[in-house]
Design a protein around this motif. Sequence first.
Motif, short mmCIF file in Angstrom:
data_model
loop_
_atom_site.label_atom_id
_atom_site.label_comp_id
_atom_site.label_asym_id
_atom_site.label_seq_id
_atom_site.Cartn_x
_atom_site.Cartn_y
_atom_site.Cartn_z
N PHE A 146 -8.00 -6.41 -19.22
CA PHE A 146 -7.75 -5.13 -18.56
C PHE A 146 -9.03 -4.31 -18.59
O PHE A 146 -9.51 -3.96 -19.68
CB PHE A 146 -6.65 -4.36 -19.30
CG PHE A 146 -5.26 -4.90 -19.10
CD1 PHE A 146 -4.75 -5.86 -19.97
CD2 PHE A 146 -4.47 -4.44 -18.06
CE1 PHE A 146 -3.46 -6.36 -19.79
CE2 PHE A 146 -3.18 -4.93 -17.88
CZ PHE A 146 -2.67 -5.89 -18.75
N ASP A 147 -9.59 -4.02 -17.42
CA ASP A 147 -10.84 -3.25 -17.35
C ASP A 147 -10.50 -1.80 -17.02
O ASP A 147 -10.39 -1.44 -15.86
CB ASP A 147 -11.76 -3.85 -16.29
CG ASP A 147 -13.15 -3.21 -16.33
OD1 ASP A 147 -14.02 -3.69 -15.57
OD2 ASP A 147 -13.36 -2.26 -17.09
N GLU A 148 -10.33 -0.99 -18.04
CA GLU A 148 -9.96 0.43 -17.88
C GLU A 148 -8.82 0.62 -16.89
O GLU A 148 -8.96 1.33 -15.90
CB GLU A 148 -11.17 1.27 -17.45
CG GLU A 148 -12.33 1.17 -18.43
CD GLU A 148 -13.35 2.29 -18.30
OE1 GLU A 148 -12.92 3.44 -18.07
OE2 GLU A 148 -14.54 2.01 -18.42
N PRO A 149 -7.69 -0.01 -17.16
CA PRO A 149 -6.62 -0.08 -16.15
C PRO A 149 -5.99 1.26 -15.83
O PRO A 149 -5.36 1.40 -14.80
CB PRO A 149 -5.61 -1.01 -16.81
CG PRO A 149 -5.84 -0.85 -18.26
CD PRO A 149 -7.29 -0.60 -18.44
N CYS A 150 -6.13 2.24 -16.74
CA CYS A 150 -5.44 3.50 -16.50
C CYS A 150 -6.39 4.60 -16.06
O CYS A 150 -5.99 5.76 -15.96
CB CYS A 150 -4.71 3.93 -17.77
SG CYS A 150 -3.58 2.67 -18.35
N ALA A 151 -7.63 4.23 -15.80
CA ALA A 151 -8.65 5.24 -15.49
C ALA A 151 -8.28 6.09 -14.29
O ALA A 151 -8.61 7.27 -14.21
CB ALA A 151 -9.99 4.57 -15.27
N LEU B 216 0.81 -1.21 0.00
CA LEU B 216 0.00 0.00 0.00
C LEU B 216 0.85 1.27 0.00
O LEU B 216 0.34 2.37 -0.17
CB LEU B 216 -0.95 0.00 1.21
CG LEU B 216 -1.89 -1.21 1.25
CD1 LEU B 216 -2.74 -1.17 2.50
CD2 LEU B 216 -2.79 -1.23 0.02
N LYS B 217 2.16 1.10 0.21
CA LYS B 217 3.02 2.28 0.19
C LYS B 217 3.40 2.70 -1.22
O LYS B 217 3.99 3.75 -1.43
CB LYS B 217 4.31 2.00 0.98
CG LYS B 217 4.07 1.82 2.47
CD LYS B 217 5.39 1.88 3.22
CE LYS B 217 5.19 1.52 4.68
NZ LYS B 217 6.38 0.99 5.29
N LEU B 218 3.10 1.85 -2.20
CA LEU B 218 3.49 2.19 -3.56
C LEU B 218 2.58 3.26 -4.15
O LEU B 218 1.46 3.45 -3.70
CB LEU B 218 3.41 0.94 -4.45
CG LEU B 218 4.31 -0.22 -4.07
CD1 LEU B 218 4.03 -1.40 -4.99
CD2 LEU B 218 5.77 0.19 -4.20
N SER B 219 3.09 3.95 -5.19
CA SER B 219 2.27 4.94 -5.86
C SER B 219 1.20 4.23 -6.68
O SER B 219 1.26 3.02 -6.88
CB SER B 219 3.13 5.78 -6.80
OG SER B 219 3.46 4.99 -7.94
N GLY B 220 0.21 5.00 -7.17
CA GLY B 220 -0.89 4.42 -7.93
C GLY B 220 -0.42 3.61 -9.12
O GLY B 220 -0.84 2.48 -9.34
N GLY B 221 0.50 4.21 -9.89
CA GLY B 221 1.00 3.52 -11.07
C GLY B 221 1.75 2.24 -10.69
O GLY B 221 1.61 1.19 -11.33
N GLN B 222 2.55 2.32 -9.63
CA GLN B 222 3.28 1.14 -9.20
C GLN B 222 2.33 0.06 -8.70
O GLN B 222 2.53 -1.13 -8.96
CB GLN B 222 4.27 1.51 -8.09
CG GLN B 222 5.44 2.33 -8.54
CD GLN B 222 6.27 2.82 -7.36
OE1 GLN B 222 5.73 3.20 -6.33
NE2 GLN B 222 7.58 2.80 -7.52
N ASP C 167 -2.16 8.76 -13.56
CA ASP C 167 -1.69 9.97 -14.25
C ASP C 167 -1.10 9.59 -15.61
O ASP C 167 -0.82 8.41 -15.86
CB ASP C 167 -0.63 10.65 -13.38
CG ASP C 167 0.57 9.76 -13.16
OD1 ASP C 167 0.59 9.03 -12.16
OD2 ASP C 167 1.49 9.76 -14.03
N PRO C 168 -0.90 10.59 -16.49
CA PRO C 168 -0.43 10.30 -17.85
C PRO C 168 0.88 9.54 -17.93
O PRO C 168 1.06 8.67 -18.79
CB PRO C 168 -0.27 11.69 -18.48
CG PRO C 168 -1.20 12.56 -17.72
CD PRO C 168 -1.25 12.02 -16.34
N ILE C 169 1.80 9.83 -17.02
CA ILE C 169 3.09 9.13 -17.10
C ILE C 169 2.92 7.65 -16.77
O ILE C 169 3.42 6.77 -17.48
CB ILE C 169 4.12 9.79 -16.17
CG1 ILE C 169 4.35 11.22 -16.62
CG2 ILE C 169 5.41 8.97 -16.16
CD1 ILE C 169 5.44 11.93 -15.87
N SER C 170 2.20 7.38 -15.68
CA SER C 170 1.95 5.97 -15.34
C SER C 170 1.18 5.29 -16.44
O SER C 170 1.43 4.13 -16.78
CB SER C 170 1.16 5.87 -14.03
OG SER C 170 1.77 6.60 -13.02
#
Lengths: 283, 294, 253
Positions: C173-178, C148-154, C181-184
């Motif tokens: 993949f169900d809308e995995p990037c919803a 849980l300490k990881l960032s959203g993208g991680q 952020d753009p970089i992740s």
Amino acid sequence: MKTKDITQKIGFAALFTCMLVTLFFLGAIIFFIAARGIKVISWEFLTQIPRGGMTQGGVAPAIAGTLYITLGSIAVSLPLGLACAIYLCEYSPKGIFVNIIRMSINNLAGVPSVVFGLFGLAVFVKFFGFGVSILSGSLTLGILALPVVISATQEALTAVPHSLREASLALGATKWETIKKIVLPTALPGILTGIILSIGRVAGETAPILFTAATFYTRRYPDSVFSEVMALPYHIYALMTEGTHPEEQTAIAYGCALILLVLVLAVSGAAIFIRQKQRIQNA
Amino acid sequence: MARIKEKAYEWIFTALAFSSLIFLVGIIIVLFKEGFPIFKAVKAGDFLFGRAWYPTYEPPEFGIFPLVLASFWVTLGALFVCVPLGVGSALYLHEMTSFRQRSVLKPMVEILASIPSVVYGFFGMMIVAPVLQDLLHIPTGLCAFSASLVLGIMAAPTVCSIAEDALSYVPKSFREASFAVGANRWQTLTKVVIPAAGSGISTAIILGMSRAVGETMTVLMVAGGAAVIPKSIFDPVRPMTSAIAAEMGEAPMGSMHYHSLFAIALILFLITFAFNIAAELISRRFRIKLGHSG
Amino acid sequence: MHDTIKMKAEGVDFFYGPRQALKNINLDICEKHVTAIIGPSGCGKSTFIRLLNRMNELVPNASLKGRILLDGEDIFEESVDAVEIRRRVGMVFQKPNPFPKSIFENVSYGLHVNGVKDKKLIEKRVIASLEKAALWGDIKDRLHESALKLSGGQQQRLCIARCLAVEPEVILFDEPCASLDPISTGKIEELILELKKYYTIVIVTHNMQQAARISDHTAFFLLGELIEMGETQGIFTAPRDKRTEDYITGRFG
């Protein structure tokens, strides 16, 4: 000032008074018991058996007795309560079964404690023949504590986010594996809170153990689960009603009341504050 | 194979979950079985309305009316204490405290609700009774009045806690609409919020009453113990719960006295059962009315 | 196209109680390709993708007509174990949902529930999965810290690693990037392009540019129906159906 402002001022003052009076009375109880009880508390009081016809010595067997029946009741209420909460939350059946069980739990929670005592007397002491014993007392108190454990466990299980269950199932875990490895460990703090709350409740109960476990004159530690025991709440009552030396025994009663109060308030306090923090976290 | 295991687990949990139903039914069965024999010795009407409770005399008399009346009076008296204190405190917490204050005070109230009844009874008999005896110049402080007072204080945190929950379910939009037409906080509270939470508050009161009626140790130690119909509120009385607790120890197994006590317990159970069902029905309708799921 | 068909929907009607959420869906998913499913909110794309790993069974009152085939066999047949299907067809969700355990335990969880007991094997597979998910470098000295300490993208890449550890054949993949952020998002898209070498991929997205960037085939859903499906290039440059064209050019969304 307008009338409605005056009314408001008076109204709010009345409400404040209600809160104050409530807290005052409750504070008074704690204060008096503490002030008079503390005079009797000593290491001897806490660790020695009673002597001199219940007028001297300590109340250690009563403390031990309370401990035993409390632990015994958890042995009953925890597995049953956990299973019930898991059934209601995880297997989540719709329809008539659930409603029947929910209603049973709510009604069980409202049954007067003396009725539990009679139930325990008829069923455990007499029918099963366990006699007046730790066993009978634990079983009786276990049933009494069941709704408390179920309620707290349900709250803990519902707080586990559904997405975790989905993630687990999507990896090929079965429902039971998901419950065992993900849901229960995550819900553990809440479940422990429930157990702690039930300890607080059970330790202070007198009526259920009046006919099923407790005794006044044993002066010994129990040998087995079939022995009768002394218990703090019963001891207070017995000292005041069966005692032959009111002066010393009143003092001892205050001491017992203080120990019981400290025990119950500490335990309930811990549980309730943990639960409060959890609720704020989950909100 | 694994599927069989899964099904097995599901069946185990289902079976264990029914334990609460089994215990409830078990209690009812036991009370009936052990209580009914009394009606061989005494007609139901004489039992319920008979005014003489002398179970240990020869011949014994089993009229429980004094006991029922005692329970009624003591509970009623307790209501006079726990409703203003409990509901008043709940309103205070709801309307006059900040979120932070509430998150300290409410748990405190809940913790106070966990004080064991024997401690209340002890406090009642050691402190309240003597004080009242002196203050009001009554023959004994161990009477219905004292018991009501202590019982009321005991039930107040329960009533407060449930009532406060009920108040918190009232949507903010109701209050905002009221302010928007120029009402002040007190008017909003009394004319909008309390009516909206009315069923929830009723539930709190009913549950408080249920607790008071079922309470044993407090009344046992404070109410005095005379199983006669009281002439005034300052008379000692013996409510149903006290009778059971005090006399069960002396009633020989299987005697009519024994059965009569179980019969009293049955009646007590039915009363609290009725209260709980009432509270359940009211609270369900309350939540639906406010738009929350049941 | 003569690529192997990994999964197939045949005449699929799906109902939530009385309401029909999917109407007569016929769709092929090609092996080791990326198939994107696009469409406006409420068109049934998430509902459809959840059929592919039988996650719809968790919803009460749901009923299905038609077949969904994996390697030619109906996954909804009585004799087929849903649990086994879910191991072969993995899923990554919209919001990252790591377990409240350590990073290592998150990835090894799938192995435990699928009966792998050999500690060395588990360790090997965990590391391999984290490498494949392009997360190993970031966390190799933090394996036993809370996920849980990881960032959203991680966290999302951790969820992908968790999925990879059980060696699925298809990844949904169900809308995995919803919620990223753009970089992740960019990193996950890169990852998907890598992963398609080894796995069949189906991705639901309401970001059309994303579909155009990373997918080989695209299916356009509207109001529970499959309107059009084809090679991504074709769909985006010369859609055959007017509704597809309207959606792609942003006339509705």
